[in-house]
Design a protein around this motif. Sequence first.
Motif, PDB file in Angstrom:
ATOM      1  N   VAL A   1      38.110  38.591  32.129  1.00  0.00           N
ATOM      2  CA  VAL A   1      39.939  39.105  33.433  1.00  0.00           C
ATOM      3  C   VAL A   1      39.237  37.967  34.098  1.00  0.00           C
ATOM      4  O   VAL A   1      40.299  37.515  34.840  1.00  0.00           O
ATOM      5  CB  VAL A   1      39.764  40.093  33.888  1.00  0.00           C
ATOM      6  N   VAL A   2      38.303  37.435  34.706  1.00  0.00           N
ATOM      7  CA  VAL A   2      37.536  36.647  35.669  1.00  0.00           C
ATOM      8  C   VAL A   2      37.712  35.545  35.803  1.00  0.00           C
ATOM      9  O   VAL A   2      38.535  34.709  36.957  1.00  0.00           O
ATOM     10  CB  VAL A   2      36.196  37.186  36.596  1.00  0.00           C
ATOM     11  N   GLY A   3      37.142  35.766  34.688  1.00  0.00           N
ATOM     12  CA  GLY A   3      37.067  33.559  34.354  1.00  0.00           C
ATOM     13  C   GLY A   3      38.869  33.829  34.105  1.00  0.00           C
ATOM     14  O   GLY A   3      39.160  32.503  34.165  1.00  0.00           O
ATOM     15  N   SER A   4      39.334  34.518  33.704  1.00  0.00           N
ATOM     16  CA  SER A   4      40.801  33.692  32.972  1.00  0.00           C
ATOM     17  C   SER A   4      41.441  33.610  34.509  1.00  0.00           C
ATOM     18  O   SER A   4      42.527  33.062  34.758  1.00  0.00           O
ATOM     19  CB  SER A   4      41.235  35.623  32.746  1.00  0.00           C
ATOM     20  N   LEU A   5      41.622  34.834  35.667  1.00  0.00           N
ATOM     21  CA  LEU A   5      42.715  34.898  36.912  1.00  0.00           C
ATOM     22  C   LEU A   5      41.782  33.305  37.461  1.00  0.00           C
ATOM     23  O   LEU A   5      42.797  32.705  38.096  1.00  0.00           O
ATOM     24  CB  LEU A   5      41.461  35.842  37.479  1.00  0.00           C
ATOM     25  N   ARG A   6      40.478  33.351  37.707  1.00  0.00           N
ATOM     26  CA  ARG A   6      39.832  31.955  38.139  1.00  0.00           C
ATOM     27  C   ARG A   6      40.852  30.538  37.704  1.00  0.00           C
ATOM     28  O   ARG A   6      41.097  29.956  38.505  1.00  0.00           O
ATOM     29  CB  ARG A   6      38.577  31.336  38.308  1.00  0.00           C
ATOM     30  N   ASP A   7      40.811  30.797  36.302  1.00  0.00           N
ATOM     31  CA  ASP A   7      41.284  29.555  35.465  1.00  0.00           C
ATOM     32  C   ASP A   7      42.660  29.031  36.052  1.00  0.00           C
ATOM     33  O   ASP A   7      43.050  28.072  35.773  1.00  0.00           O
ATOM     34  CB  ASP A   7      41.188  29.095  34.457  1.00  0.00           C
ATOM     35  N   ALA A   8      43.411  30.333  36.651  1.00  0.00           N
ATOM     36  CA  ALA A   8      44.580  30.366  36.186  1.00  0.00           C
ATOM     37  C   ALA A   8      45.323  29.567  37.909  1.00  0.00           C
ATOM     38  O   ALA A   8      45.040  29.986  39.211  1.00  0.00           O
ATOM     39  CB  ALA A   8      45.611  31.416  36.198  1.00  0.00           C
ATOM     40  N   ASP A   9      46.204  28.522  38.144  1.00  0.00           N
ATOM     41  CA  ASP A   9      47.280  29.085  39.892  1.00  0.00           C
ATOM     42  C   ASP A   9      47.910  29.675  40.030  1.00  0.00           C
ATOM     43  O   ASP A   9      48.241  30.522  38.851  1.00  0.00           O
ATOM     44  CB  ASP A   9      47.489  26.919  39.912  1.00  0.00           C
ATOM     45  N   ASP A  10      48.764  29.908  41.224  1.00  0.00           N
ATOM     46  CA  ASP A  10      49.110  30.707  40.996  1.00  0.00           C
ATOM     47  C   ASP A  10      50.419  30.931  41.120  1.00  0.00           C
ATOM     48  O   ASP A  10      51.211  31.631  40.300  1.00  0.00           O
ATOM     49  CB  ASP A  10      49.599  30.640  43.020  1.00  0.00           C
ATOM     50  N   GLU A  11      51.275  29.970  40.435  1.00  0.00           N
ATOM     51  CA  GLU A  11      52.364  29.203  39.214  1.00  0.00           C
ATOM     52  C   GLU A  11      52.002  30.778  38.097  1.00  0.00           C
ATOM     53  O   GLU A  11      52.951  31.183  37.552  1.00  0.00           O
ATOM     54  CB  GLU A  11      53.715  28.679  39.624  1.00  0.00           C
ATOM     55  N   GLU A  12      50.895  30.117  37.339  1.00  0.00           N
ATOM     56  CA  GLU A  12      50.073  30.706  35.878  1.00  0.00           C
ATOM     57  C   GLU A  12      50.141  31.809  35.954  1.00  0.00           C
ATOM     58  O   GLU A  12      50.979  32.845  35.741  1.00  0.00           O
ATOM     59  CB  GLU A  12      49.596  29.723  35.561  1.00  0.00           C
ATOM     60  N   LEU A  13      49.443  32.248  37.608  1.00  0.00           N
ATOM     61  CA  LEU A  13      49.297  33.154  37.746  1.00  0.00           C
ATOM     62  C   LEU A  13      50.202  34.393  37.986  1.00  0.00           C
ATOM     63  O   LEU A  13      50.287  35.126  37.275  1.00  0.00           O
ATOM     64  CB  LEU A  13      48.332  34.042  38.880  1.00  0.00           C
ATOM     65  N   LEU A  14      50.986  33.874  38.473  1.00  0.00           N
ATOM     66  CA  LEU A  14      52.710  35.191  38.697  1.00  0.00           C
ATOM     67  C   LEU A  14      53.383  35.003  37.655  1.00  0.00           C
ATOM     68  O   LEU A  14      54.155  36.962  37.381  1.00  0.00           O
ATOM     69  CB  LEU A  14      53.340  34.306  39.562  1.00  0.00           C
ATOM     70  N   ALA A  15      53.491  33.873  36.318  1.00  0.00           N
ATOM     71  CA  ALA A  15      53.803  34.751  35.953  1.00  0.00           C
ATOM     72  C   ALA A  15      53.943  35.355  34.551  1.00  0.00           C
ATOM     73  O   ALA A  15      54.168  36.253  34.016  1.00  0.00           O
ATOM     74  CB  ALA A  15      54.136  32.900  34.718  1.00  0.00           C
ATOM     75  N   ARG A  16      52.384  35.654  35.111  1.00  0.00           N
ATOM     76  CA  ARG A  16      51.654  36.589  33.846  1.00  0.00           C
ATOM     77  C   ARG A  16      52.285  37.980  34.759  1.00  0.00           C
ATOM     78  O   ARG A  16      52.210  38.569  33.799  1.00  0.00           O
ATOM     79  CB  ARG A  16      50.081  36.191  33.874  1.00  0.00           C
ATOM     80  N   MET A  17      51.697  37.919  35.583  1.00  0.00           N
ATOM     81  CA  MET A  17      51.777  39.310  36.644  1.00  0.00           C
ATOM     82  C   MET A  17      53.652  39.874  36.080  1.00  0.00           C
ATOM     83  O   MET A  17      54.138  40.438  35.790  1.00  0.00           O
ATOM     84  CB  MET A  17      52.013  39.213  38.519  1.00  0.00           C
ATOM     85  N   ARG A  18      54.854  38.595  35.549  1.00  0.00           N
ATOM     86  CA  ARG A  18      55.943  39.199  35.236  1.00  0.00           C
ATOM     87  C   ARG A  18      55.915  39.656  33.821  1.00  0.00           C
ATOM     88  O   ARG A  18      56.731  40.677  33.969  1.00  0.00           O
ATOM     89  CB  ARG A  18      56.550  38.503  35.633  1.00  0.00           C
TER      90      ARG A  18
END
Length: 397
Positions: free
Chosen positions: A72-89
Motif C-alpha cells: 500500500v505504501v509503495g503504491s501510494l508513493r509511486d502515484a502522482d496526485d491525479e493518479e491517486l485521485l483516480a484510484r480514490m474515485r
Amino acid sequence: MLAVRARSLFDGAGPELVERPLVLVEKGRIVDVRAGGEPPVGAELVDLGGATLLPGFVDTHVHLAFDASDDVVGSLRDADDEELLARMRAAARATLAAGVTTVRDLGDRGYLALRLREETAKAPAAGPRVLASGPPVTVPGGHCWFLGGEAKGVEGLRAAVRERAERGVDVVHVMVTGGDLTPESDPYHAQYGHTELRAVVREAHRHELPITAHAHSAAGIADAVAAGFDSVEHCFFATEDAEDTEGAGEGVDYDRRVIDEMFRAGVAASLTFGSLPGVPPPPHVPRRLPGTVAGLDAMRQAGVIMACGSDSGTFPVRPHGGHPHSVTAMVELGFTPLEALRAATSTAARVCGVACHKGCVAPGYDADLVAVAGDPLADVTAVHAVTAVFRGGARVV
C-alpha cells in the motif's frame, strides 16, 4: 415523488422489521414511511420485490487513497496526485456498490478526499458522501507519516489543527499510537504525551471539530480517553505481553476503568474487525480472539457507543467495497444482528456527527437506502447480497 416498496424494512433503530413498507421520497429526502398502502397518484414506483430495505450503511473508517495491495505504501508513493485521485474515485464507486452511502475517510494525502467530497456531493453515483480528515496527524516518522501529517510539540499540533480547520475538514484524526501499516512505528505505545494530546483535543474543539484517536493498545486508548477525544479508532486494547491481566487472553487487556470512563464521557469506539473470508489471519489474531470477545462484551454491558468501520484499503483482506464483512464480523464476535446493523447505520451516523439526517429511514432523513436479498435480522449475511442502492433519492445501483 419517488415511492420505494420492498418486502420489509429495517429503519435503523427499531427491533423489528416493518412489513411491506412504502418509502416516499421528494427532493432527495424521505417525506413519509408507511406500512403497506399504495403510492400517491403520480408517484414513480420502484418495487424491490422480496428485498429488505435498510438505511444506507455509514462506514466510520476508510482510506480511499489506499489500494488494498500487498504494498500500500509503495503504491501510494509511486502515484502522482491525479493518479491517486483516480484510484480514490474507483474506491468510492466500489464502496457505494456495497451499500455504503456515507464514509468517514481518516487518512489521505494532500487533502485529496476533500476534492472527492465535492465531486460526490454533486454526483450521487460517483460515490458515498465523504467526511474527510485530510492527512492524519502523526509524529515525525510515526504511523502513516508518508501521508504528510507530521507534527510535534504543543504548538505544532495546534498549527496542524488550524491548517485542517482552514482547509474545511470534517474531523481531525490523530495517530495516538503506532500501527501495523508502518513497520517503524510501535502500535503498543503512545506517540504523544498527555500535554500534547490535551492540546490537540482543545484546539480541535475550539474550531468545533470532532477529533478521533487511532489507538490499538490498552495504554494508547487510556491516554486518548483521558485527553478527551470524541472517539477511538480500532480500540483493540492490544498489549505486547504474552498473557494479560484478569485472564482475558493473550495480547488483550480490556481495562474496566477505561471502559467505564468511555461510557461516562461518551467516547465512542469505532471498531474495525472485518476482513475477507478464507484468508489466514496473522498469528496474533486467533490468540487475541478470546480476550477480544470478552472485552467487546464488557464494553457492550457498560453501554459504550460502538460503531462499525471497515478500515478499507489498508491490506488485501480489506478491499474497498468490503464493508459488509465488517458487519458480519461483529455478529461473529458476539453481537446480535440487530446490534450489528445499528452499528453500521444509526450508531455509525451518530459517531460521524450526521445522525440528524443519516442512518435511519424516517421522515426528514436523506433518502440513502440499500436493499438486500433476505432478512438480515434473521441471517446477517444477507448484507452481502445488495440488490439496490439509493443515494439522495437517486438510484445508483
